[in-house]
Write an enzyme that holds these catalytic residues in place. Structure first.
Site, PDB file in Angstrom:
ATOM      1  N   LYS A   1       1.237  -1.309  -0.233  1.00  0.00           N
ATOM      2  CA  LYS A   1       0.104  -0.320  -0.165  1.00  0.00           C
ATOM      3  C   LYS A   1       1.093   1.416   0.380  1.00  0.00           C
ATOM      4  CE  LYS A   1      -4.025  -0.043   2.922  1.00  0.00           C
ATOM      5  NZ  LYS A   1      -4.482  -0.189   4.216  1.00  0.00           N
TER       6      LYS A   1
HETATM    7  C1  E4P Z   1      -8.289   1.555   5.964  1.00  0.00           C
HETATM    8  O1  E4P Z   1      -7.007   1.602   5.859  1.00  0.00           O
HETATM    9  C2  E4P Z   1      -8.299   2.297   6.945  1.00  0.00           C
HETATM   10  O2  E4P Z   1      -7.863   1.761   7.895  1.00  0.00           O
HETATM   11  C3  E4P Z   1      -9.803   2.466   7.345  1.00  0.00           C
HETATM   12  O3  E4P Z   1     -10.675   1.937   6.387  1.00  0.00           O
HETATM   13  C4  E4P Z   1     -10.590   3.268   8.134  1.00  0.00           C
HETATM   14  O4  E4P Z   1     -11.666   3.056   8.568  1.00  0.00           O
HETATM   15  P1  E4P Z   1     -12.419   4.019   9.553  1.00  0.00           P
HETATM   16  O5  E4P Z   1     -12.416   5.915   8.629  1.00  0.00           O
HETATM   17  O6  E4P Z   1     -13.903   3.427   9.763  1.00  0.00           O
HETATM   18  O7  E4P Z   1     -11.626   4.266  11.002  1.00  0.00           O
END
Ligand code: E4P
Length: 218
Positions: free
Chosen positions: A86
């Site tokens: 990522k």
């Molecule tokens: C992605 O990398 C994040 O971990 C995640 O989807 C964030 O989710 P949230 O906005 O519900 O904390």
């Protein structure tokens, strides 16, 4: 449909992978810190998750410069051919993603809030682009509409980049995303657990079980 678990908590990942409905595991530095998985334990974590049946494990590269993101990305990719790297959808992240993609490394551009960023990810040769549904809505944008636009644009440009929706807050979000053409969704353990808790299903199962018990006792 491919569902992922957005967690690095071993017990949680194990329990959810056992259901057989999750394709892989996604993480980022915040998730790793929360679960206490340090950088030198990533290899163990990947091995464990893959051993439990995950087909892909996502780790996020770090650093401010493209060269640093690229170097760390290469290190992450060396952990396993099933690791997806990522990268943030910044200028440096895109530059690193393009280099990694040329080297045959699967990448996911993350922290995506606007449809044009999905197209940038596609242009960089990313395998996935991760829009943050819930956070778009939190910021007053229409997350579902924006992700639907991304899905349509990616489909029309016929690239190989797929949406992996993140920051998904409810089972209903999962359905709406899929209706809008999203085939990959990562879920926090809390939302993932909710998928198994439809009250009417649980009530029906209770009645089945009671009848089955009676049949046994007759
Ligand atoms: C992605 O990398 C994040 O971990 C995640 O989807 C964030 O989710 P949230 O906005 O519900 O904390």
């Amino acid at each position: 449909m491919k569902l992922y678990i957005d967690s690095a908590n071993i017990a949680v990942v194990e329990s959810l992978l056992q259901t057989g409905v999750f394709y892989g595991v996604t993480t980022n530095p915040l998730i790793l810190r929360e679960a206490g998985v340090r950088w030198n334990k990533l290899s163990d974590f990947a091995e464990y998750a893959l051993g439990l049946g995950a087909q892909e494990v996502f780790f996020q590269s770090w650093g401010e410069e493209a060269a640093t993101l690229c170097r760390h990305g290469e290190q992450l990719a060396r952990l396993s051919s099933q690791v997806v790297v990522k990268l943030p959808v910044t200028r440096a992240g895109l530059e690193a993603a393009a280099k990694l993609a040329k080297a045959g490394i699967k990448t996911c551009l993350t922290a995506v809030y606007a449809p044009f960023q999905a197209l940038l990810a596609a242009a960089a040769g990313a395998a996935y682009v991760a829009p943050y549904l819930g956070r778009m809505n939190d910021a007053g944008r229409d997350g579902h509409a924006l992700i639907a636009q991304m899905a349509a644009a990616l489909q029309k440009t016929a690239g190989l980049t797929e949406i992996l929706a993140a920051s998904v807050r409810s089972p209903e979000d999962v359905t709406s995303l899929a209706q809008n053409g999203v085939r990959n969704i990562t879920l926090s353990p809390a939302v993932a657990e909710k998928l198994f808790l439809e009250p009417l299903t649980l009530e029906a199962v209770k009645a089945f079980e009671a009848a089955a018990q009676e049949l046994q006792n007759e």
